[in-house]
Design a protein around this motif. Structure first.
Motif, PDB file in Angstrom:
ATOM      1  N   ASP A  93       0.904  -1.615   0.110  1.00 14.45           N
ATOM      2  CA  ASP A  93      -0.503  -0.215  -0.326  1.00 14.45           C
ATOM      3  C   ASP A  93       1.392   1.466  -0.653  1.00 14.45           C
ATOM      4  O   ASP A  93       0.650   2.155  -0.619  1.00 14.45           O
ATOM      5  N   TRP A 120      -5.826   0.790  -2.521  1.00 18.92           N
ATOM      6  CA  TRP A 120      -5.463  -0.982  -1.583  1.00 18.92           C
ATOM      7  C   TRP A 120      -6.322  -1.636  -1.002  1.00 18.92           C
ATOM      8  O   TRP A 120      -7.381  -1.636  -1.285  1.00 18.92           O
ATOM      9  N   SER A 147      -3.912   7.764   3.673  1.00 22.39           N
ATOM     10  CA  SER A 147      -5.535   7.499   3.496  1.00 22.39           C
ATOM     11  C   SER A 147      -6.824   8.174   2.855  1.00 22.39           C
ATOM     12  O   SER A 147      -7.354   8.133   3.020  1.00 22.39           O
ATOM     13  N   VAL A 154     -10.192   2.409  -0.648  1.00 24.54           N
ATOM     14  CA  VAL A 154      -8.959   1.391   0.291  1.00 24.54           C
ATOM     15  C   VAL A 154     -10.172  -0.343   0.081  1.00 24.54           C
ATOM     16  O   VAL A 154     -11.777   0.183   0.981  1.00 24.54           O
ATOM     17  N   TYR A 170      -7.630   5.200   9.062  1.00 21.38           N
ATOM     18  CA  TYR A 170      -8.071   5.588   8.034  1.00 21.38           C
ATOM     19  C   TYR A 170      -9.379   5.493   7.637  1.00 21.38           C
ATOM     20  O   TYR A 170      -9.631   5.815   8.429  1.00 21.38           O
TER      21      TYR A 170
END
Length: 392
Positions: A93, A120, A147, A154, A170
């Motif tokens: 990532d 990701w 993020s 994600v 995140y």
């Protein structure tokens, strides 16, 4: 659509197995896949090539990242001109994400701009602590901080993974859950498998085979499994424990000592890593998962696809996967685990077969690789449309 996947290594594991299945499933749709392995761990590389993917090995070594390798990875992305860059797990990532951003800059400077989406992948439930690994913890922290800016999306393999990583920092608005999918054409019931495995182990036909599949790692909690087995064996005659996974073999001295100390010598059969799980899994009467942490465990889905009822610990989304086709117990509790194994082992053969039939139906209807790939494809297409790109 062309997808570049970036993954830490290609050793046998759950995320690697999912990626392989996605590559194979999407081949008929004309999707192009390039799989870039950051390290030189290429155990599964030939299987990816056979599935139709181009495979490249970056050759990173443990330790500080090499800037030259970052530039090489960027060059490979630019050469591939993908629509999607999909990274798998924390190392990929961050390192793969940085390379994808550099590739975007190159495309922008060259013009006309080639647009790619960066996605990701989160494939563990618990955020790593320093006890698990200082570097892994640092990478997870970097991922949380980046993020909100770096990825377009994600993907979490389980609701439990979503919750823990969102709570960790995140960017929640970019996260979504796509459950792992399982190959229901490779993993199928096989009425001949049980007799074949019994014969290879020299066991009688009336033996009860309880299987466990997973590498020798604290997360898999083999100690929990073995203590439950020691409690179970006096209560269920002729039960045998078939243990499969990396480092689960005669060379693992701590594991061997535990087996001896618990009086399980002769009842445990350590097969080590195997590449023929499709032949072994249908032979089990019961599949046990004793883990203390999981996302959505591949081995449970594969066993269910083979028509094998499961006894599992309530970790990640495992309980949701099993539903009412098996038994779910708290983690780190060998007494509860042994009781559930006893309950399953003392069912009639027909009752276990009925549970196994329902387990396969559940996987086919809700957790097949076809459904998983369609979810990934829909998500990719939505990201590209948002960038003004139309792809199949």
């Amino acid at each position: 659509m062309k997808i570049v996947h970036i993954i830490s290594g290609l050793r046998v594991g759950g995320a690697e197995a999912l990626l392989l299945n996605l590559v194979a499933e999407s081949r008929a749709a004309g999707i192009e896949h390039v799989v870039i392995c950051l390290s030189d761990m290429d155990t599964m590389a030939e299987r990816f090539r056979a599935a139709g993917a181009e495979v490249r090995l970056l050759g990173m070594r443990p330790g500080a990242p090499n800037p030259l390798l970052l530039l090489r990875l960027t060059k490979w992305i630019v050469e591939a001109r993908p629509d999607i860059v999909q990274t798998w797990m924390y190392h990929a990532d961050i390192f793969g994400g940085a390379a994808a951003l550099l590739a975007r800059l190159v495309f922008r400077l060259r013009g006309p701009r080639h647009r790619l989406a960066l996605v990701w992948g989160v494939h563990r439930t618990e955020v790593p602590t320093a006890k698990v690994g200082v570097l892994l913890k640092a990478l997870a922290r970097l991922c949380a901080m980046a993020s909100n800016r770096m990825p377009d999306s994600v993907i979490c393999c389980a609701n439990a993974a979503f919750r823990t990583h969102a709570d960790y920092g995140y960017e929640r608005s970019k996260m979504r859950v796509i459950h792992n999918g399982f190959d229901v054409h490779t993993f199928v019931p096989d009425a001949t498998a049980r007799a074949a495995l019994l014969g290879s182990l020299g066991l009688p036909s009336h033996a009860t085979l309880i299987g466990i599949v997973g590498r020798a790692n604290p997360a898999k909690d083999y100690d929990n499994f073995l203590r439950a087995a020691a409690l179970l064996r006096p209560r269920v005659a002729d039960c045998h424990f078939v243990m499969v996974g990396r480092d689960v073999d005669a060379n693992n001295e701590p594991l061997g000592r535990t087996i001896d100390e618990l009086g399980l010598t002769g009842a445990c059969h350590l097969l080590g890593p195997r590449n023929d799980l499709r032949a072994i899994m249908p032979a089990f009467d019961i599949l046990c998962l004793s883990s203390r942490t999981e996302g959505l465990p591949t081995v449970v889905g594969e066993a269910m696809a083979c028509g094998v009822p499961c006894v599992v610990t309530d970790v990640g989304d495992t309980g949701q996967l099993v539903g009412d086709t098996g038994l779910v117990v708290p983690p780190r509790n060998p007494v509860e685990l042994s009781n559930a194994l006893e309950k399953m082992a003392t069912l009639s053969i027909e009752q276990r077969k009925s549970l196994g039939k329902r387990a396969r139906e559940r996987i086919v209807e809700s957790f097949s690789i076809a459904i998983c790939w369609q979810n990934y494809r829909d998500m990719y297409a939505a990201l590209l449309r948002a960038k003004g790109v139309t792809k199949a």
